[in-house]
Design a protein around this motif. Sequence first.
Motif, PDB file in Angstrom:
ATOM      1  N   SER A  54      49.596 -52.595 -57.048  1.00  0.00           N
ATOM      2  CA  SER A  54      48.838 -53.733 -57.544  1.00  0.00           C
ATOM      3  C   SER A  54      49.743 -54.706 -58.291  1.00  0.00           C
ATOM      4  CB  SER A  54      47.732 -53.233 -58.486  1.00  0.00           C
ATOM      5  OG  SER A  54      47.074 -54.307 -59.119  1.00  0.00           O
ATOM      6  N   GLY A  55      49.323 -55.963 -58.314  1.00  0.00           N
ATOM      7  CA  GLY A  55      50.030 -56.942 -59.114  1.00  0.00           C
ATOM      8  C   GLY A  55      50.478 -58.144 -58.327  1.00  0.00           C
ATOM      9  N   PRO A  56      50.767 -59.209 -59.022  1.00  0.00           N
ATOM     10  CA  PRO A  56      51.201 -60.433 -58.340  1.00  0.00           C
ATOM     11  C   PRO A  56      52.639 -60.391 -57.849  1.00  0.00           C
ATOM     12  CG  PRO A  56      51.237 -60.763 -60.712  1.00  0.00           C
ATOM     13  CD  PRO A  56      50.626 -59.400 -60.479  1.00  0.00           C
ATOM     14  N   GLU A  57      53.448 -59.500 -58.441  1.00  0.00           N
ATOM     15  CA  GLU A  57      54.855 -59.467 -58.060  1.00  0.00           C
ATOM     16  C   GLU A  57      55.024 -58.862 -56.670  1.00  0.00           C
ATOM     17  OE1 GLU A  57      54.507 -59.001 -62.511  1.00  0.00           O
ATOM     18  OE2 GLU A  57      53.733 -57.910 -60.790  1.00  0.00           O
ATOM     19  N   PRO A  58      55.874 -59.461 -55.853  1.00  0.00           N
ATOM     20  CA  PRO A  58      56.138 -58.890 -54.526  1.00  0.00           C
ATOM     21  C   PRO A  58      57.057 -57.676 -54.640  1.00  0.00           C
ATOM     22  CG  PRO A  58      57.572 -60.774 -54.894  1.00  0.00           C
ATOM     23  CD  PRO A  58      56.642 -60.702 -56.079  1.00  0.00           C
ATOM     24  N   LEU A  59      57.129 -56.914 -53.576  1.00  0.00           N
ATOM     25  CA  LEU A  59      58.066 -55.797 -53.548  1.00  0.00           C
ATOM     26  C   LEU A  59      59.489 -56.357 -53.583  1.00  0.00           C
ATOM     27  CD1 LEU A  59      57.935 -52.692 -53.290  1.00  0.00           C
ATOM     28  CD2 LEU A  59      58.327 -52.977 -50.840  1.00  0.00           C
ATOM     29  N   PRO A  60      60.348 -55.875 -54.472  1.00  0.00           N
ATOM     30  CA  PRO A  60      61.729 -56.369 -54.521  1.00  0.00           C
ATOM     31  C   PRO A  60      62.400 -56.299 -53.158  1.00  0.00           C
ATOM     32  CG  PRO A  60      61.284 -54.993 -56.421  1.00  0.00           C
ATOM     33  CD  PRO A  60      60.093 -54.867 -55.521  1.00  0.00           C
ATOM     34  N   SER A  61      63.227 -57.287 -52.865  1.00  0.00           N
ATOM     35  CA  SER A  61      63.855 -57.394 -51.541  1.00  0.00           C
ATOM     36  C   SER A  61      64.664 -56.150 -51.202  1.00  0.00           C
ATOM     37  CB  SER A  61      64.744 -58.635 -51.471  1.00  0.00           C
ATOM     38  OG  SER A  61      65.756 -58.597 -52.477  1.00  0.00           O
ATOM     39  N   THR A  62      65.286 -55.521 -52.195  1.00  0.00           N
ATOM     40  CA  THR A  62      66.082 -54.319 -51.919  1.00  0.00           C
ATOM     41  C   THR A  62      65.201 -53.184 -51.408  1.00  0.00           C
ATOM     42  OG1 THR A  62      65.884 -53.704 -54.259  1.00  0.00           O
ATOM     43  CG2 THR A  62      67.888 -54.856 -53.600  1.00  0.00           C
ATOM     44  N   LEU A  63      63.971 -53.106 -51.904  1.00  0.00           N
ATOM     45  CA  LEU A  63      63.076 -52.028 -51.499  1.00  0.00           C
ATOM     46  C   LEU A  63      62.419 -52.303 -50.154  1.00  0.00           C
ATOM     47  CD1 LEU A  63      61.401 -51.139 -54.918  1.00  0.00           C
ATOM     48  CD2 LEU A  63      63.496 -50.249 -53.888  1.00  0.00           C
ATOM     49  N   LEU A  64      62.441 -53.554 -49.731  1.00  0.00           N
ATOM     50  CA  LEU A  64      61.915 -53.885 -48.406  1.00  0.00           C
ATOM     51  C   LEU A  64      62.765 -53.276 -47.297  1.00  0.00           C
ATOM     52  CD1 LEU A  64      60.934 -57.632 -48.902  1.00  0.00           C
ATOM     53  CD2 LEU A  64      59.369 -55.724 -48.465  1.00  0.00           C
ATOM     54  N   GLU A  65      63.961 -52.835 -47.649  1.00  0.00           N
ATOM     55  CA  GLU A  65      64.862 -52.232 -46.659  1.00  0.00           C
ATOM     56  C   GLU A  65      64.595 -50.740 -46.459  1.00  0.00           C
ATOM     57  OE1 GLU A  65      69.035 -53.248 -47.041  1.00  0.00           O
ATOM     58  OE2 GLU A  65      68.540 -54.904 -48.387  1.00  0.00           O
ATOM     59  N   LEU A  66      63.748 -50.142 -47.301  1.00  0.00           N
ATOM     60  CA  LEU A  66      63.503 -48.709 -47.194  1.00  0.00           C
ATOM     61  C   LEU A  66      62.708 -48.366 -45.932  1.00  0.00           C
ATOM     62  CD1 LEU A  66      62.558 -47.748 -50.867  1.00  0.00           C
ATOM     63  CD2 LEU A  66      64.609 -47.038 -49.616  1.00  0.00           C
ATOM     64  N   PRO A  67      62.998 -47.224 -45.330  1.00  0.00           N
ATOM     65  CA  PRO A  67      62.205 -46.773 -44.181  1.00  0.00           C
ATOM     66  C   PRO A  67      60.749 -46.578 -44.580  1.00  0.00           C
ATOM     67  CG  PRO A  67      64.193 -45.436 -44.421  1.00  0.00           C
ATOM     68  CD  PRO A  67      64.077 -46.266 -45.672  1.00  0.00           C
ATOM     69  N   GLY A  68      59.837 -46.881 -43.667  1.00  0.00           N
ATOM     70  CA  GLY A  68      58.425 -46.661 -43.926  1.00  0.00           C
ATOM     71  C   GLY A  68      57.744 -47.749 -44.711  1.00  0.00           C
ATOM     72  N   VAL A  69      58.454 -48.848 -44.992  1.00  0.00           N
ATOM     73  CA  VAL A  69      57.863 -49.907 -45.820  1.00  0.00           C
ATOM     74  C   VAL A  69      56.644 -50.526 -45.149  1.00  0.00           C
ATOM     75  CG1 VAL A  69      59.239 -51.839 -44.941  1.00  0.00           C
ATOM     76  CG2 VAL A  69      58.494 -51.828 -47.351  1.00  0.00           C
ATOM     77  N   GLU A  70      56.523 -50.344 -43.838  1.00  0.00           N
ATOM     78  CA  GLU A  70      55.354 -50.866 -43.134  1.00  0.00           C
ATOM     79  C   GLU A  70      54.057 -50.170 -43.568  1.00  0.00           C
ATOM     80  OE1 GLU A  70      57.075 -47.480 -40.773  1.00  0.00           O
ATOM     81  OE2 GLU A  70      57.895 -49.294 -41.703  1.00  0.00           O
ATOM     82  N   LEU A  71      54.165 -49.061 -44.274  1.00  0.00           N
ATOM     83  CA  LEU A  71      52.982 -48.370 -44.779  1.00  0.00           C
ATOM     84  C   LEU A  71      52.364 -49.094 -45.970  1.00  0.00           C
ATOM     85  CD1 LEU A  71      54.210 -44.641 -44.706  1.00  0.00           C
ATOM     86  CD2 LEU A  71      52.632 -45.735 -43.107  1.00  0.00           C
ATOM     87  N   VAL A  72      53.129 -49.975 -46.617  1.00  0.00           N
ATOM     88  CA  VAL A  72      52.647 -50.695 -47.797  1.00  0.00           C
ATOM     89  C   VAL A  72      51.700 -51.805 -47.357  1.00  0.00           C
ATOM     90  CG1 VAL A  72      53.287 -52.095 -49.791  1.00  0.00           C
ATOM     91  CG2 VAL A  72      54.724 -50.164 -49.109  1.00  0.00           C
ATOM     92  N   GLN A  73      50.529 -51.838 -47.957  1.00  0.00           N
ATOM     93  CA  GLN A  73      49.508 -52.816 -47.578  1.00  0.00           C
ATOM     94  C   GLN A  73      48.592 -53.079 -48.750  1.00  0.00           C
ATOM     95  OE1 GLN A  73      46.226 -50.518 -45.181  1.00  0.00           O
ATOM     96  NE2 GLN A  73      48.212 -49.561 -44.685  1.00  0.00           N
TER      97      GLN A  73
END
Length: 318
Positions: A54-73
């Motif tokens: 939850s929250g207005p902040e986006p996922l940090p760009s470094t963490l967008l590189e982690l495997p399975g990030v497509e599960l985040v919704q």
Amino acid sequence: MNRASASAVASALRDADSVVIISHVRPDPDTIGSALGLGLGLASLGIAVRCGFSGPEPLPSTLLELPGVELVQSLTMPSAGEVAVAVDAATPSRLGDYEAVFAAADTTVCIDHHVSNPGFGDLDFIDAESDCTAVLVLQVLDELGVGLSADIATCLYAGLVTDTGSFKWARPASFEVAARLLKAGVDGGKWSRVLLDSHPYAWLQMVSQVLGSSVLDETACDGRGLVYGCVNADAMADMSWDESESVIDIVRTAREAEVAAVFKEATEGSWTVSLRSKGAVDLVPIARALGGGGHTRASGYSDTGTADEVVARLRALL
């Protein structure tokens, strides 16, 4: 607290129709790595999984590189039979708006390593002796019989390497876990660089400004010393919110101070505060008194007001 073992948690997840995994607000590598590692493991067993924070902040760009990030919704309320899992959240309020999603599930599970966590799930798998939540997730995956793929290991390594400060304050057991994760296929050099040693050039100017205006009070904490710095919203205007998170690891190196603090202004008058101790001062009671929590040597809380006001409230306790 409804104390539960890794085995009990695994049993609840194995029998679930689906699982929703919720990370804490302003997500760090441990909460996201734990969620994705658990999510990928459950998906490999054919269990429907969704992850979110939850929250207005986006996922940090470094963490967008982690495997399975497509599960985040974006998360909706749980369906019948769905199990909700909170990872690395010391209190239900740390789930932000998704606290309601967690509470509405038929079965709730809390997996965490914060000593201040009172337990808030139907099953509470909490171990303050663990260096990170990712290690506890690995125990659950082992109980589920999930094979440790390179992708799952990478997600868990993200939590381990960051919460131990690149193993500077890791317990012996964490080195054993790290060896296992590396053997599973983690590129340790790459992820240490991505997660710990990569910043935009503007970060250097911001850090210079914070360090140049930092304050040392050697009389604070019964003469043990306090050092602190402030990162105002203007200093972060051209950077992602997470770039201020590492400043505490620089400020804490002042040898004259037992306790270090960094005040980070998210929006005007809204602050998050990181506290660190070298070991002689227990930070948990201090953070709790200000509405937060954490560990003996690493805690935090949120506050509102001017920089002078939020600093004064902390100094009054030290």
